[in-house]
Scaffold this motif. Structure first.
Motif, PDB file in Angstrom:
ATOM      1  N   PHE A 190       0.787  -1.128   0.076  1.00  0.00           N
ATOM      2  CA  PHE A 190      -0.003   0.003   0.007  1.00  0.00           C
ATOM      3  C   PHE A 190       0.938   1.365  -0.013  1.00  0.00           C
ATOM      4  O   PHE A 190       0.616   2.221  -0.801  1.00  0.00           O
ATOM      5  CB  PHE A 190      -0.887   0.044   1.299  1.00  0.00           C
ATOM      6  N   ALA A 191       1.641   1.517   0.873  1.00  0.00           N
ATOM      7  CA  ALA A 191       2.526   2.514   0.921  1.00  0.00           C
ATOM      8  C   ALA A 191       3.483   2.802  -0.219  1.00  0.00           C
ATOM      9  O   ALA A 191       3.622   4.058  -0.801  1.00  0.00           O
ATOM     10  CB  ALA A 191       3.513   2.409   2.142  1.00  0.00           C
ATOM     11  N   MET A 192       4.192   1.764  -0.819  1.00  0.00           N
ATOM     12  CA  MET A 192       4.952   1.866  -1.961  1.00  0.00           C
ATOM     13  C   MET A 192       4.002   2.247  -3.115  1.00  0.00           C
ATOM     14  O   MET A 192       4.712   3.024  -3.878  1.00  0.00           O
ATOM     15  CB  MET A 192       5.702   0.499  -2.347  1.00  0.00           C
ATOM     16  N   GLY A 193       2.937   1.994  -3.140  1.00  0.00           N
ATOM     17  CA  GLY A 193       1.631   2.320  -4.111  1.00  0.00           C
ATOM     18  C   GLY A 193       1.638   3.715  -4.047  1.00  0.00           C
ATOM     19  O   GLY A 193       1.575   4.655  -5.175  1.00  0.00           O
ATOM     20  N   ALA A 194       1.042   4.202  -2.858  1.00  0.00           N
ATOM     21  CA  ALA A 194       0.764   5.575  -2.618  1.00  0.00           C
ATOM     22  C   ALA A 194       2.040   6.685  -2.689  1.00  0.00           C
ATOM     23  O   ALA A 194       1.840   7.636  -3.296  1.00  0.00           O
ATOM     24  CB  ALA A 194       0.278   5.738  -1.266  1.00  0.00           C
ATOM     25  N   LEU A 195       3.278   6.122  -2.449  1.00  0.00           N
ATOM     26  CA  LEU A 195       4.229   7.055  -2.461  1.00  0.00           C
ATOM     27  C   LEU A 195       5.000   7.195  -3.582  1.00  0.00           C
ATOM     28  O   LEU A 195       5.278   8.075  -4.444  1.00  0.00           O
ATOM     29  CB  LEU A 195       5.454   6.683  -1.283  1.00  0.00           C
ATOM     30  N   PHE A 196       5.023   6.103  -4.271  1.00  0.00           N
ATOM     31  CA  PHE A 196       5.965   6.106  -5.806  1.00  0.00           C
ATOM     32  C   PHE A 196       5.169   5.474  -6.814  1.00  0.00           C
ATOM     33  O   PHE A 196       5.671   5.236  -7.973  1.00  0.00           O
ATOM     34  CB  PHE A 196       6.975   5.005  -5.508  1.00  0.00           C
ATOM     35  N   GLY A 197       3.743   5.219  -6.699  1.00  0.00           N
ATOM     36  CA  GLY A 197       3.086   4.840  -7.867  1.00  0.00           C
ATOM     37  C   GLY A 197       3.288   3.529  -8.334  1.00  0.00           C
ATOM     38  O   GLY A 197       2.946   3.020  -9.490  1.00  0.00           O
ATOM     39  N   ARG A 198       3.883   2.711  -7.384  1.00  0.00           N
ATOM     40  CA  ARG A 198       4.120   1.183  -7.813  1.00  0.00           C
ATOM     41  C   ARG A 198       2.869   0.773  -7.688  1.00  0.00           C
ATOM     42  O   ARG A 198       1.743   1.022  -7.066  1.00  0.00           O
ATOM     43  CB  ARG A 198       4.866   0.436  -6.807  1.00  0.00           C
ATOM     44  N   PRO A 199       2.583  -0.441  -8.962  1.00  0.00           N
ATOM     45  CA  PRO A 199       1.265  -1.172  -9.000  1.00  0.00           C
ATOM     46  C   PRO A 199       0.843  -1.828  -7.783  1.00  0.00           C
ATOM     47  O   PRO A 199       1.876  -2.342  -6.944  1.00  0.00           O
ATOM     48  CB  PRO A 199       1.642  -2.225 -10.066  1.00  0.00           C
ATOM     49  N   LEU A 200      -0.390  -1.676  -7.286  1.00  0.00           N
ATOM     50  CA  LEU A 200      -1.027  -2.167  -6.259  1.00  0.00           C
ATOM     51  C   LEU A 200      -1.517  -3.827  -6.388  1.00  0.00           C
ATOM     52  O   LEU A 200      -1.770  -4.192  -7.424  1.00  0.00           O
ATOM     53  CB  LEU A 200      -2.197  -1.412  -5.489  1.00  0.00           C
ATOM     54  N   SER A 201      -1.234  -4.525  -5.346  1.00  0.00           N
ATOM     55  CA  SER A 201      -1.697  -5.750  -5.354  1.00  0.00           C
ATOM     56  C   SER A 201      -3.134  -5.785  -5.732  1.00  0.00           C
ATOM     57  O   SER A 201      -3.947  -5.012  -5.371  1.00  0.00           O
ATOM     58  CB  SER A 201      -1.540  -6.461  -4.024  1.00  0.00           C
ATOM     59  N   ARG A 202      -3.819  -6.978  -6.501  1.00  0.00           N
ATOM     60  CA  ARG A 202      -5.298  -6.961  -6.450  1.00  0.00           C
ATOM     61  C   ARG A 202      -6.107  -6.832  -5.368  1.00  0.00           C
ATOM     62  O   ARG A 202      -7.081  -6.006  -5.485  1.00  0.00           O
ATOM     63  CB  ARG A 202      -5.387  -8.315  -7.234  1.00  0.00           C
ATOM     64  N   PRO A 203      -5.728  -7.350  -4.237  1.00  0.00           N
ATOM     65  CA  PRO A 203      -6.765  -7.457  -3.036  1.00  0.00           C
ATOM     66  C   PRO A 203      -7.029  -5.947  -2.631  1.00  0.00           C
ATOM     67  O   PRO A 203      -8.060  -5.504  -2.221  1.00  0.00           O
ATOM     68  CB  PRO A 203      -5.869  -8.021  -2.089  1.00  0.00           C
ATOM     69  N   VAL A 204      -5.976  -4.951  -2.744  1.00  0.00           N
ATOM     70  CA  VAL A 204      -5.771  -3.631  -2.282  1.00  0.00           C
ATOM     71  C   VAL A 204      -6.508  -2.858  -3.381  1.00  0.00           C
ATOM     72  O   VAL A 204      -7.510  -1.977  -3.226  1.00  0.00           O
ATOM     73  CB  VAL A 204      -4.313  -3.049  -2.233  1.00  0.00           C
ATOM     74  N   GLU A 205      -6.306  -3.002  -4.791  1.00  0.00           N
ATOM     75  CA  GLU A 205      -7.166  -2.323  -5.702  1.00  0.00           C
ATOM     76  C   GLU A 205      -8.603  -2.592  -5.558  1.00  0.00           C
ATOM     77  O   GLU A 205      -9.353  -1.934  -5.746  1.00  0.00           O
ATOM     78  CB  GLU A 205      -6.705  -2.871  -7.178  1.00  0.00           C
ATOM     79  N   ASP A 206      -8.900  -4.163  -5.428  1.00  0.00           N
ATOM     80  CA  ASP A 206     -10.178  -4.289  -5.248  1.00  0.00           C
ATOM     81  C   ASP A 206     -10.867  -3.605  -3.892  1.00  0.00           C
ATOM     82  O   ASP A 206     -12.034  -3.084  -3.998  1.00  0.00           O
ATOM     83  CB  ASP A 206     -10.371  -5.854  -4.960  1.00  0.00           C
ATOM     84  N   ALA A 207     -10.309  -3.561  -2.800  1.00  0.00           N
ATOM     85  CA  ALA A 207     -10.606  -3.139  -1.508  1.00  0.00           C
ATOM     86  C   ALA A 207     -10.854  -1.545  -1.778  1.00  0.00           C
ATOM     87  O   ALA A 207     -12.177  -1.106  -1.219  1.00  0.00           O
ATOM     88  CB  ALA A 207      -9.903  -3.194  -0.346  1.00  0.00           C
TER      89      ALA A 207
END
Length: 237
Positions: A190-207
């Motif tokens: 979650f944090a790496m996606g929020a800070l650096f735009g890395r792709p999120l895992s599918r469960p986080v995307e779905d949530a």
């Protein structure tokens, strides 16, 4: 440096005593180590926050004030970089309350301590979370902090901010010990996606995409941590 994570440990509801030099739990320390490794190439810095007092102390909200001071300090030291606040227990409340700071773009609250609220007129604010990406994680068997209170806060925040999700760790308690690896990897993803735009895992995307209550009662699956470590190249096979 291009991003920062501030780790906010727990505290007490009322106390003017100085906190212990070692406040962070094993979970929060594990989160810090994982994020430091995952974000090294991106210029991520990870800092624990040392409070002035152990207590939240009513309207003084000392822990939240210290979290905001730490975000100011990051800005002073490193310039215009984005910050993710990661807090546990009372530190989770501090992260949520200080989430409106101008440098903060994301907030993680692990088993957050929240006050009992009046459903018709809740006291804990959520407007400051607008424009931030928010993750709440809570064990369903938590006997110290009420999971229903974090669900209700998440539901209010979701009305004004689509970027809110909440994961439930079934049968786990306040320290989230039974599924620590899964929780650590969820926070890192979650944090790496929020800070650096890395792709999120599918469960986080779905949530994040799901409407309430689905995206706010998302179960954290056993083995989540191993699948993410494989993706990040941290384990073989």
């Amino acid at each position: 440096m291009s991003g920062a994570v501030l780790l906010l440990p727990g505290g007490e509801e009322v106390s003017a005593r100085r906190p212990s030099p070692v406040q962070a739990t094993a979970l929060l320390r594990s989160v810090g180590r994982r994020l430091a490794r995952a974000g090294r190439a991106d210029g991520l810095v990870v800092h624990p926050v040392h409070y002035r007092y152990r207590g939240w102390n009513g309207s003084e909200a000392h822990l939240a004030a210290d979290a905001s001071w730490a975000a100011d300090e990051v800005q002073r030291r490193y310039g215009d970089i984005t910050v993710c606040l990661v807090g546990q227990d009372m530190g989770g409340r501090a992260a949520l309350r200080a989430g409106g700071h101008e440098t903060v773009n994301s907030v993680v609250a692990l088993a957050p301590w929240l006050p009992e609220d009046d459903v018709a007129a809740p006291d804990e604010p959520v407007k400051q979370l607008a424009g931030r990406r928010v993750l709440i994680v809570h064990g369903t068997n938590d006997e110290r902090t009420d999971p229903e209170l974090s669900f209700r806060l998440a539901a209010r925040a979701k009305k004004a901010n689509r970027e809110v999700c909440r994961f439930e760790v079934h049968t786990d308690g306040h320290g989230l010990h039974a599924y620590r690896e899964e929780v650590v990897c969820l926070v890192a993803d979650f944090a790496m996606g929020a800070l650096f735009g890395r792709p999120l895992s599918r469960p986080v995307e779905d949530a994040l995409a799901a409407p309430p209550p689905i995206g706010l009662r998302m179960p954290l699956a056993a083995g989540f941590g191993r699948s993410l470590r494989k993706r990040q190249g941290l384990v073989r096979g």
